[in-house]
Design a protein around this motif. Structure first.
Motif: not given
Lengths: 224, 224
Positions: B59-60, B63-64, B80, B84, B87, B90-91, B93-94, B155, B158, B162
DNA sequence: GGAATCCAATACGTATACATTATTGCATGA
DNA sequence: TCATGCAATAATGTATACGTATTGGATTCC
């Protein structure tokens, strides 16, 4: 497991799913306050479930950052100070800006947004805060749905839920909801005029002002 | 529950914790491939646990974003495509840019980073990929630890996990690891010279080139 | 031969039960 | 009075057990 009536939408008829929704709601509504302990047994009883599915839902919420877990001690609702909230708003700014930039504004149904905003305007925020919050969320995420970046959208959604309770803090300011309404109108106008830069500016300012309100309110309330 | 030897570090001696680490490792190492089904019973047997803690760990991970869940059918490893992955990068980098900007470079122990990079340089990536990956992660996160933005760091972490499996795809390119080493040296140099803008540029280019490699490799491999 | 149907085996979701770890309250002593 | 230690209590973590949904394959029908 009571199965009532006719065929319903096949979405999430599992116990864990119900449990997740329920706990999220309890946090949003302030029934479970930040820092407070989450008793597995009580929850299980309230939801007519055993502790097994409850624990799975709690694990999920912990991974999302809504709860904190300490082994052999249990789960508590995550508590954020103003620095934490600033981080959340920072991430939202960065990610939401990308979402907005990725949208083809000519495809957006601005009338629908207008509609949602109107409905939100009808809801008295201090009387039915959870209704208001839900409508407010709808407005933003209806717009984000036009973005072809689902993973970014998911992350924004997570951040949104993560700070849900704290966002609800400012709803009791009388002026706030009026400002929200006006901000949304500006956003809709930018969409109508295909003006991406203005849309981003409007969203930024809207977000910043809610951030200010939340942090202001946080300072005035007892240590949550 | 077998409890071996003396007092060990009190971190995560719960079954769920072990399970989490184990499954993460199995995905990183390719023992569990994207799209593949995750059998709860098998896992439980392998880890000498019942299905209860296994399901909590699953479950954990869902969620991740590492796993995908379908009710009454079970969990599968998230798959992915190149969009994907774009994306995710991209995240990264930001968010990583914000992390770097928030660091006081004068406080950073550049020698330690140099040390980590050297150790990584000693590891043959195609022979012990998980060792190499771990060391590579250490390099970046050791730097990020100097940032006062823990939520952003979480984040980024994560996002790192991912895409862990996909990142490991390019490790078998002979040239790639050499380039990584050089990129890291440039990063260290920027830290030493307190040059934030150059640090960000170097990190961006490093990240971009790994992204290119991953997506290239993704195109050449069978549909994962 | 191919498609649809039915059935058994498999795996999932959750309830119950038990062992282990925190916590609370109270008694004891400084 | 306050601190300390211990016992009773409660709550957590996990194993076992059971009902149910899904799936793969054999059988039947077209």
């Amino acid at each position: 497991m009571a199965k009532t009536e006719t065929a319903r939408e096949p979405i999430e008829l599992t116990g864990v799913g119900r449990c997740l929704a329920q706990i999220r709601q309890m946090i949003l509504s302030g029934e479970l306050l930040p820092g407070q302990k989450v008793h597995q047994g009580e929850l299980a009883e309230q939801l007519n479930l055993s502790r097994i599915p409850v624990r799975e839902a709690l694990s999920t919420l912990q991974a999302e950052g809504v709860l904190v877990h300490k082994p052999n001690t249990g789960f508590t609702v995550a508590r954020f100070n103003s620095e934490d909230l600033s981080e959340i708003y920072l991430m939202r700014r960065l990610l939401e800006t990308e979402l907005l930039r990725s949208i083809d504004l000519t495809k957006v149904d601005a009338d629908e947004l207008f509609q949602i905003n109107c409905e939100m305007g009808e809801i008295p925020p201090s009387e039915s805060p959870e209704e208001y919050q839900k409508s407010n969320g709808q407005f933003h995420f209806r717009l984000f749905e036009y973005s072809p970046l689902p993973l970014v959208r998911n992350e924004v959604s997570r951040l949104w839920y993560m700070s849900g309770f704290y966002r609800s803090l400012y709803l009791y300011e009388v002026e706030a909801s009026k400002q929200v309404y006006v901000d949304h109108e500006r956003i809709i106008k930018a969409v109508r005029e295909n003006d991406i830069e203005e849309l981003i500016r409007a969203s930024d300012e809207h977000r910043s002002s809610t951030e200010r309100l939340v942090i202001q309110r946080l300072g005035r309330s007892r240590p949550i």
